[in-house]
Scaffold this motif. Sequence first.
Motif, PDB file in Angstrom:
ATOM      1  N   ARG A 124      -5.888   2.401   1.888  1.00 11.26           N
ATOM      2  CA  ARG A 124      -5.595   1.943   0.536  1.00 11.26           C
ATOM      3  C   ARG A 124      -4.425   2.702  -0.060  1.00 11.26           C
ATOM      4  NH1 ARG A 124     -11.271   1.083  -2.787  1.00 11.26           N
ATOM      5  NH2 ARG A 124     -11.707  -0.945  -1.885  1.00 11.26           N
ATOM      6  N   VAL A 125      -3.519   1.959  -0.673  1.00  7.64           N
ATOM      7  CA  VAL A 125      -2.429   2.609  -1.415  1.00  7.64           C
ATOM      8  C   VAL A 125      -2.999   3.037  -2.767  1.00  7.64           C
ATOM      9  CG1 VAL A 125      -0.158   2.325  -2.445  1.00  7.64           C
ATOM     10  CG2 VAL A 125      -0.674   1.245  -0.244  1.00  7.64           C
ATOM     11  N   VAL A 126      -3.024   4.331  -3.019  1.00  8.94           N
ATOM     12  CA  VAL A 126      -3.665   4.842  -4.235  1.00  8.94           C
ATOM     13  C   VAL A 126      -2.672   5.488  -5.196  1.00  8.94           C
ATOM     14  CG1 VAL A 126      -5.932   5.160  -3.206  1.00  8.94           C
ATOM     15  CG2 VAL A 126      -4.233   7.005  -3.045  1.00  8.94           C
ATOM     16  N   ALA A 127      -1.435   5.669  -4.779  1.00  9.59           N
ATOM     17  CA  ALA A 127      -0.430   6.267  -5.664  1.00  9.59           C
ATOM     18  C   ALA A 127       0.921   5.746  -5.236  1.00  9.59           C
ATOM     19  CB  ALA A 127      -0.465   7.795  -5.583  1.00  9.59           C
ATOM     20  N   GLY A 128       1.817   5.584  -6.205  1.00 10.32           N
ATOM     21  CA  GLY A 128       3.139   5.090  -5.855  1.00 10.32           C
ATOM     22  C   GLY A 128       4.176   5.508  -6.865  1.00 10.32           C
ATOM     23  N   ASP A 129       5.432   5.409  -6.468  1.00 10.81           N
ATOM     24  CA  ASP A 129       6.538   5.662  -7.386  1.00 10.81           C
ATOM     25  C   ASP A 129       7.721   4.836  -6.916  1.00 10.81           C
ATOM     26  OD1 ASP A 129       7.641   7.177  -9.661  1.00 10.81           O
ATOM     27  OD2 ASP A 129       9.001   8.004  -8.168  1.00 10.81           O
ATOM     28  N   THR A 130       8.485   4.309  -7.880  1.00 10.36           N
ATOM     29  CA  THR A 130       9.702   3.582  -7.530  1.00 10.36           C
ATOM     30  C   THR A 130      10.890   4.246  -8.212  1.00 10.36           C
ATOM     31  OG1 THR A 130       9.452   2.095  -9.419  1.00 10.36           O
ATOM     32  CG2 THR A 130       8.530   1.353  -7.344  1.00 10.36           C
ATOM     33  N   LYS A 131      12.001   4.303  -7.482  1.00  7.29           N
ATOM     34  CA  LYS A 131      13.273   4.739  -8.049  1.00  7.29           C
ATOM     35  C   LYS A 131      14.318   3.685  -7.694  1.00  7.29           C
ATOM     36  CE  LYS A 131      12.403   8.875  -9.836  1.00  7.29           C
ATOM     37  NZ  LYS A 131      10.950   8.690  -9.889  1.00  7.29           N
ATOM     38  N   VAL A 132      15.229   3.432  -8.613  1.00  9.53           N
ATOM     39  CA  VAL A 132      16.356   2.556  -8.325  1.00  9.53           C
ATOM     40  C   VAL A 132      17.612   3.424  -8.298  1.00  9.53           C
ATOM     41  CG1 VAL A 132      17.698   0.559  -9.062  1.00  9.53           C
ATOM     42  CG2 VAL A 132      15.221   0.610  -9.451  1.00  9.53           C
ATOM     43  N   VAL A 133      18.368   3.336  -7.212  1.00 13.33           N
ATOM     44  CA  VAL A 133      19.603   4.115  -7.103  1.00 13.33           C
ATOM     45  C   VAL A 133      20.805   3.175  -7.239  1.00 13.33           C
ATOM     46  CG1 VAL A 133      18.533   5.920  -5.714  1.00 13.33           C
ATOM     47  CG2 VAL A 133      19.619   3.986  -4.576  1.00 13.33           C
ATOM     48  N   PRO A 134      21.926   3.703  -7.752  1.00 14.95           N
ATOM     49  CA  PRO A 134      23.065   2.816  -7.998  1.00 14.95           C
ATOM     50  C   PRO A 134      23.596   2.174  -6.718  1.00 14.95           C
ATOM     51  CG  PRO A 134      23.338   4.923  -9.132  1.00 14.95           C
ATOM     52  CD  PRO A 134      22.178   5.080  -8.202  1.00 14.95           C
ATOM     53  N   ARG A 135      24.170   1.012  -6.901  1.00 11.67           N
ATOM     54  CA  ARG A 135      24.769   0.247  -5.808  1.00 11.67           C
ATOM     55  C   ARG A 135      25.684   1.149  -4.972  1.00 11.67           C
ATOM     56  NH1 ARG A 135      25.196  -5.474  -6.206  1.00 11.67           N
ATOM     57  NH2 ARG A 135      24.666  -5.355  -8.409  1.00 11.67           N
ATOM     58  N   GLY A 136      25.582   1.031  -3.672  1.00  9.24           N
ATOM     59  CA  GLY A 136      26.430   1.841  -2.792  1.00  9.24           C
ATOM     60  C   GLY A 136      25.873   3.225  -2.521  1.00  9.24           C
ATOM     61  N   GLN A 137      24.671   3.499  -3.018  1.00 10.17           N
ATOM     62  CA  GLN A 137      24.078   4.817  -2.774  1.00 10.17           C
ATOM     63  C   GLN A 137      22.686   4.697  -2.175  1.00 10.17           C
ATOM     64  OE1 GLN A 137      24.447   7.450  -6.176  1.00 10.17           O
ATOM     65  NE2 GLN A 137      26.454   6.656  -6.681  1.00 10.17           N
ATOM     66  N   GLY A 138      22.388   3.536  -1.567  1.00 11.09           N
ATOM     67  CA  GLY A 138      20.985   3.374  -1.204  1.00 11.09           C
ATOM     68  C   GLY A 138      20.664   2.745   0.125  1.00 11.09           C
ATOM     69  N   GLY A 139      21.574   2.003   0.733  1.00  8.94           N
ATOM     70  CA  GLY A 139      21.202   1.362   1.993  1.00  8.94           C
ATOM     71  C   GLY A 139      20.108   0.327   1.857  1.00  8.94           C
ATOM     72  N   GLY A 140      19.979  -0.286   0.679  1.00  4.87           N
ATOM     73  CA  GLY A 140      18.992  -1.348   0.513  1.00  4.87           C
ATOM     74  C   GLY A 140      17.649  -0.835   0.039  1.00  4.87           C
ATOM     75  N   LEU A 141      16.886  -0.324   0.971  1.00  6.20           N
ATOM     76  CA  LEU A 141      15.514   0.085   0.652  1.00  6.20           C
ATOM     77  C   LEU A 141      15.105   1.215   1.588  1.00  6.20           C
ATOM     78  CD1 LEU A 141      13.001  -0.847  -1.052  1.00  6.20           C
ATOM     79  CD2 LEU A 141      12.349  -2.214   0.922  1.00  6.20           C
ATOM     80  N   TYR A 142      14.636   2.299   1.007  1.00  8.43           N
ATOM     81  CA  TYR A 142      14.024   3.370   1.793  1.00  8.43           C
ATOM     82  C   TYR A 142      12.596   3.552   1.303  1.00  8.43           C
ATOM     83  CZ  TYR A 142      18.896   4.603   2.864  1.00  8.43           C
ATOM     84  OH  TYR A 142      20.201   4.566   3.260  1.00  8.43           O
ATOM     85  N   LEU A 143      11.715   3.850   2.211  1.00  8.00           N
ATOM     86  CA  LEU A 143      10.321   4.114   1.856  1.00  8.00           C
ATOM     87  C   LEU A 143       9.916   5.502   2.352  1.00  8.00           C
ATOM     88  CD1 LEU A 143       8.599   0.755   2.918  1.00  8.00           C
ATOM     89  CD2 LEU A 143       9.585   1.347   0.696  1.00  8.00           C
ATOM     90  N   ALA A 144       9.005   6.097   1.634  1.00 13.84           N
ATOM     91  CA  ALA A 144       8.350   7.316   2.118  1.00 13.84           C
ATOM     92  C   ALA A 144       6.860   7.144   1.882  1.00 13.84           C
ATOM     93  CB  ALA A 144       8.874   8.549   1.391  1.00 13.84           C
ATOM     94  N   THR A 145       6.078   7.419   2.899  1.00 15.22           N
ATOM     95  CA  THR A 145       4.631   7.249   2.788  1.00 15.22           C
ATOM     96  C   THR A 145       3.942   8.531   3.217  1.00 15.22           C
ATOM     97  OG1 THR A 145       4.764   6.203   4.945  1.00 15.22           O
ATOM     98  CG2 THR A 145       4.436   4.748   3.082  1.00 15.22           C
ATOM     99  N   THR A 146       2.911   8.863   2.490  1.00 13.43           N
ATOM    100  CA  THR A 146       2.068  10.001   2.844  1.00 13.43           C
ATOM    101  C   THR A 146       0.672   9.461   3.105  1.00 13.43           C
ATOM    102  OG1 THR A 146       3.372  11.483   1.471  1.00 13.43           O
ATOM    103  CG2 THR A 146       1.155  12.227   2.052  1.00 13.43           C
ATOM    104  N   GLY A 147       0.116   9.819   4.238  1.00 13.01           N
ATOM    105  CA  GLY A 147      -1.203   9.348   4.617  1.00 13.01           C
ATOM    106  C   GLY A 147      -2.218  10.471   4.554  1.00 13.01           C
ATOM    107  N   ILE A 148      -3.400  10.145   4.062  1.00  5.71           N
ATOM    108  CA  ILE A 148      -4.506  11.100   4.023  1.00  5.71           C
ATOM    109  C   ILE A 148      -5.655  10.484   4.810  1.00  5.71           C
ATOM    110  CG2 ILE A 148      -6.129  12.354   2.539  1.00  5.71           C
ATOM    111  CD1 ILE A 148      -4.059  12.131   0.292  1.00  5.71           C
ATOM    112  N   GLY A 149      -6.147  11.222   5.786  1.00 10.49           N
ATOM    113  CA  GLY A 149      -7.216  10.713   6.627  1.00 10.49           C
ATOM    114  C   GLY A 149      -8.350  11.710   6.753  1.00 10.49           C
ATOM    115  N   ARG A 150      -9.444  11.202   7.303  1.00 10.99           N
ATOM    116  CA  ARG A 150     -10.558  12.104   7.608  1.00 10.99           C
ATOM    117  C   ARG A 150     -10.732  12.119   9.115  1.00 10.99           C
ATOM    118  NH1 ARG A 150     -14.390   8.506   8.751  1.00 10.99           N
ATOM    119  NH2 ARG A 150     -14.233   6.506   7.681  1.00 10.99           N
TER     120      ARG A 150
END
Lengths: 335, 335
Positions: A124-150
Amino acid sequence: MSASRQVLLAHGNGGRLMRELIDELFARHLGNPQLDTHADAVTLAWPNPELVVTTDGFTVQPLEFPGGDIGSLAVHGTVNDLAVALATPVYLALNVFIEEGFDLDRLDRIVASLARAARECGVRVVAGDTKVVPRGQGGGLYLATTGIGRRARALHLRLDRIAPGDRILVSGPLGDHGIAVLLAREEFGLSGELVSDAAPVLGLTQALAPLPGLRFMRDPTRGGLATVAHEIAHARGVEVRLRESSIPVRPAVRGACEMLGYDPLYLACEGRVVAVVAPQDADAALAAWRALPEGREAAILGRVLEGRPRVVLETELGGERLLDELEDDPLPRIC
Amino acid sequence: MSASRQVLLAHGNGGRLMRELIDELFARHLGNPQLDTHADAVTLAWPNPELVVTTDGFTVQPLEFPGGDIGSLAVHGTVNDLAVALATPVYLALNVFIEEGFDLDRLDRIVASLARAARECGVRVVAGDTKVVPRGQGGGLYLATTGIGRRARALHLRLDRIAPGDRILVSGPLGDHGIAVLLAREEFGLSGELVSDAAPVLGLTQALAPLPGLRFMRDPTRGGLATVAHEIAHARGVEVRLRESSIPVRPAVRGACEMLGYDPLYLACEGRVVAVVAPQDADAALAAWRALPEGREAAILGRVLEGRPRVVLETELGGERLLDELEDDPLPRIC
């Protein structure tokens, strides 16, 4: 959403457009009882004595490719890092860096794919954050994910459990992901039938968990099998020998590698597992994998020997070749 | 490190340069007994019945500014999201997106600053990942951090605890971070004595924890105080009234805002807390904050009323002004 069908800088400013983007796009796909998009932090019950944590960034290019996209890849990559530690994924935190001008329909498609992959993996995705970076500084879309398991069982797989004599297995053909992504790039103008191997490996890792001789598992992503072999050799001061004739590589991958000058041993997989197993359990491990649809093409392809820390390939012609540690980046933005 | 003093694409490929970057730069600063840079996932003891999780991306420009940098900001931003939920930060996962060509000495400086901030906040970096993106697709350096905390007390602060009659407090002057970052940008050619307020708010939030009338806390980052006020108004269907004469703003911030056309009510802070408190506890909350060095300039600046969901500013001249929800982004890449 807004009248414009592109992401604007204002979608990242904390104001109305950002609230709408989060409520109408992210929460629509990712919503679950534990995701509170209005909270700074989320409180979660945790009836387990341990946490298993992993984190990963994703910058794959193109963002959508045969067999996956950056959204499903982010889930699979994170889930797989937990899986090779014999942990069951439970929660995911998601960071999204969007370049100004990004197409909102495409974002919607990718987030839907991410949500589908998360459901399939039981995370389950339980937390998130979005940032928008100016044109020409981003490569479209980058993601970062942190997983917590047992942890499913109290078994610590670590490089230092590996000993001379151990066998090395791989769960399926190498390089499908790397080549599928590469061929999907416009500059190649190629389109093959090749599909990325990106997928969860939870079934594969759990299949080996009961084996007392299981030493270590890793998913061969960036740098591929050769890089995992180098990690083993350096961490334990041992020689790793790989038998070329036993290494599963699809003809289409081999052909693309020959044409473009890549070595499949260094290409990223996103749905394979490399396992190191004591010799007496190697056949059982192979049988356990081959009994699974995703492990049908599993192979025992190498062994660990006393010696200097190096990786040796026994070639199909009967010779030997030292495999260097990866230096130049053959394929940026593959994951 | 390598002969080159810039980050290369090969620093992100999983091979030798990446291993050196991680071992010699990241692990040197961030090393702790629980950080295993060779593991896919880390197993951590967790003797608590709950997790508190938050995640945040950071894209601030310039990367270094008076009073902080993207490294310390990432720690403070994440720690503060836990702090306003009355959680104590324990672990941090770190994602780093580096643009090809980035100066390695600068990266070293920023990671050292991040490590210092983490030590000061008592939080350990236990997992990390680095990606290198091609030149022109990265904006220098982006960070994403996920914080895991344990709750200090069984008190759930939520927007829905807020009721008409409640008072709104802020722990210190508004807009220092936004203006300090803005003036540090080359295009302004300005240099003021102004320093970002970026700092941990753990002391401030813990100081209010004993108050039975504590309803809700938030750190006014993107979108500033006005955006927090709108969140309260929309979430509870109430009117929020702010008294302009009570809002602490430094003269230097006010001056820069007048010159550049910004409204300090919408500017980001990175070391302040907005608290909503029942009326009978408002004076006690103010006293508790003012007893702390970081709360000396705290103020009661507003109240919650029954009414339509809107935010009203009572101006110094005795008039009233509706504060709109933030639309255009006045200041991209402020956090």
